[in-house]
Design a protein around this motif. Sequence first.
Motif, PDB file in Angstrom:
ATOM      1  N   SER A 264      -4.426 -23.439  13.114  1.00 56.58           N
ATOM      2  CA  SER A 264      -3.526 -22.287  12.924  1.00 56.58           C
ATOM      3  C   SER A 264      -2.322 -22.546  12.165  1.00 56.58           C
ATOM      4  CB  SER A 264      -3.334 -21.646  14.136  1.00 56.58           C
ATOM      5  OG  SER A 264      -2.129 -20.680  14.017  1.00 56.58           O
ATOM      6  N   ASP A 265      -1.731 -21.927  11.219  1.00 47.17           N
ATOM      7  CA  ASP A 265      -0.529 -22.224  10.528  1.00 47.17           C
ATOM      8  C   ASP A 265       0.688 -21.241  10.997  1.00 47.17           C
ATOM      9  OD1 ASP A 265      -1.181 -19.421   9.707  1.00 47.17           O
ATOM     10  OD2 ASP A 265      -1.245 -19.733   7.386  1.00 47.17           O
ATOM     11  N   ALA A 266       0.361 -20.850  12.434  1.00 47.99           N
ATOM     12  CA  ALA A 266       1.446 -20.062  12.936  1.00 47.99           C
ATOM     13  C   ALA A 266       2.829 -21.008  13.109  1.00 47.99           C
ATOM     14  CB  ALA A 266       0.873 -19.667  14.490  1.00 47.99           C
ATOM     15  N   SER A 267       3.849 -20.477  12.973  1.00 47.17           N
ATOM     16  CA  SER A 267       5.216 -21.398  13.150  1.00 47.17           C
ATOM     17  C   SER A 267       5.993 -20.340  14.035  1.00 47.17           C
ATOM     18  CB  SER A 267       5.821 -21.464  11.830  1.00 47.17           C
ATOM     19  OG  SER A 267       7.121 -22.296  12.209  1.00 47.17           O
ATOM     20  N   ALA A 268       6.383 -20.902  15.293  1.00 46.51           N
ATOM     21  CA  ALA A 268       7.287 -20.290  16.258  1.00 46.51           C
ATOM     22  C   ALA A 268       8.255 -21.378  16.686  1.00 46.51           C
ATOM     23  CB  ALA A 268       6.577 -19.781  17.417  1.00 46.51           C
TER      24      ALA A 268
END
Length: 817
Positions: A264-268
């Motif tokens: 995933s390329d999710a950034s949090a």
Amino acid sequence: MPPMLPIRNTDINTVIHRSPYVFPSLGLLTPHTAIANGICSLDGSLTLTNLSIELYAWRVARRVFSPFTPLDVVVAVLPQGAISGMLTGEPKDGANTKLHRAVIFIDETKPSAVHHEICHSFGLWTGVEQYDAHPSLGLPLQGMTAFATDSYGRFARSKIRHFGTKGLFWSDESYYDIMGTGITSEWTLHQTARDFYFGLVQQLGTKATREDIKREPVREGTKRIYINGLTEKFLYTDPHWGSSFYKYRMVPGSMRAFVLNDVSDASAPPPASSPQLDECELAAIDNDFNIKQFLFGVNNDFQGLPVDVWSNNSYFSATFDVPENTRFFRIRRMSDGVFPIRAQSDSLTLEILKPYPNQTLESDTIIEWVDTQTGGLGEAGTDNIAPILHNILISRDGGTTWEPIMESIQGSSYLLNTDLLPGGDNISLRIASSDGIRNAFAQVDGLRIPNRAPRAWINSPLNGDAGDTSTEWRLSAGAYDIEDEWLVSGTWTSSIDGVLGQGESLEDIHLTVGNHVLKYEVADSEGLKGSASVNVSIRNNQNMDLALNEQSLQLKSWKFSEQFKTLPSFLTRETTYTLGLNLRSMGVETTHTLKLFLEKHGQAEILLASQKFFQPPFGNSVVSTTLIPDTKGDYRFRGVVEDILPTDPNPANNQYIWTLKVLSGPDLALTEYFVDFGLTTQAGTKVRRDYIIGNRGDENLIIQNYSITGAASKDFAIASAPVPGSAVKPGEDAVFSFDYLSITGGSQNAKFTLQTNDPFKPVITVDLSGACNESRLIEIRKISDYLLGRIVRSEAFDANTDGIVNIADVVWLMNKE
């Protein structure tokens, strides 16, 4: 959305499907078996608050692992009665908690309750709780003229009604905009509907989430580690100023880590370090012992809300971009040196054992795999070592695109139900695994899932409806197919008149005399068919049966539920109920008078409500009133429909009687669900607090059992309490005295559980909390942690300044004045 939006439940078809995404695998607060047992047994061991945290955590994880399919709201369908059981017996069709509105609970038999609950969810994120923004029945219609362009409620099509300004002698204040929730709410304000609809459309997806999750490619030379887990509320004492306030900190053993590269390329990113947040440090170390450090804060989702409504537990979720060659990482709580999570790995491999390539998947298919890790720290789950986690994904196009099935599974197998997965001949399954440092992937191709028939349903007419040859029937239906999704080209047929037409909705249909089976049938792209049917009857004359039955009387109570879908088995004293007597006309115009009577035990019958109606075909008549039971015993309600034109051919069912019992019994009264002992500044100081319960019922309240549990239960004690088996008489109180004596220093929390014979609240739980900031205890604990190898050495640990840190420093501190 009903009953808040001016739209009827019959206008929105809500269907419950079994989901292949069975249940989140996190198990943060409660093991999975205990979750299942708690839902099924309703023994009070599982609360909606805890379950909402589990589901909220899963929702956030889904948004991280699959940012292309974000979730606004998670709707959890629970077994019939489960919501009532978790809410100590109160009858409930749906529920959600104030602190996790993005999670909605629905009883499996009451799907339309989702309309009501999602408005709670929406209201919280827009800053206005919808049900608190209006009177209980909604806004009265005043100073306006309303036009009914379609048949609705008691008004026929093309009718006009004038509503006078408040105070005028002809003003009628019995009509409300159904932004409210009253049974009498039957007229719509168009602007209200329009504003709310567009507000909902614009806000969902932006206001229905607290998480700051965006899509951002992983930078070259780094790996992105997703860390999530449980947090707990604790009382923090500033070491410099001595002030105390609550924060949330990571719970050791609950934290998980997953490498997102190629997943995933999710950034949090985590919150920045702040005095209001618990500070932590993540250290990432490579094979050459180069260290990359990150300071951050643990989120507090409830800042801005009163502290007394903060949940004891919440959820941490954040991503960290660390050097690509990281071999080891750990997180340290700066306030006490505890390590909530550690991970180390040299390699990780993965192999799928089942299913086999080119296999046809059964309804229940076992997926099995084996993972191999080298260079780990030891057994996962011990000493807060990160476990190996697995994500399962499915593809319908041989691996070009993927959809998630389940995230963060531990173990080596998973039971997949394929009944609601789209069929196909080019199915692939993929597993992505991670030990927190590395990830591994395995895939099996050429799988097949058989096509399934579509599902159809009929919205109108209702089964048993009747009309004459002049009746203009409106036929409405829907259909859904797992592979083709919504189907709109079904065929309507009559068992007498043959094909009636095509499409989901037909208007102005005339049927010949006789008993008809109306059928709506659809076919999917592969020719599989699904259908639904209802029975209706057509007569030569207009004499239609107006019947009252068990479902004709509805009750609503703010104490228990928005509205009972079926009558409860009892009523309670001093509770306000709204009663509505409902009558649905058949397929001809009719006039009639609807009356509702009440006879209390030993008293004469009285008239509660009466109104004359002119109804179009299939119109709904409602008379309503409020009732506050003031005596116990049987309450006999009698509904009557009379003065019927055209004449009713079956007057025997123009009356119906309901008998409900107003319960007597004990009623446990509480002032609050927590006892806060505050802050003590000297070790060995005992703090006592009294907790008072009362009996507001009319029978003895029996104290059955009680106990203190929790990680810090040794810091709390019951100094005095009623003896188990003793009775609290009606109108009297009982006192439980608790002592708090800090042994370890810092913040402590425990739970007091009380069991009584209250039929609605058989088990209650009270939170106990206290804190001691005496520096001596804190220093002793830090020296002990160092001697046990949990934290690194500090010169401050050499309390007696002899150049050595050992047990002598602990003894010196204990003897220090």
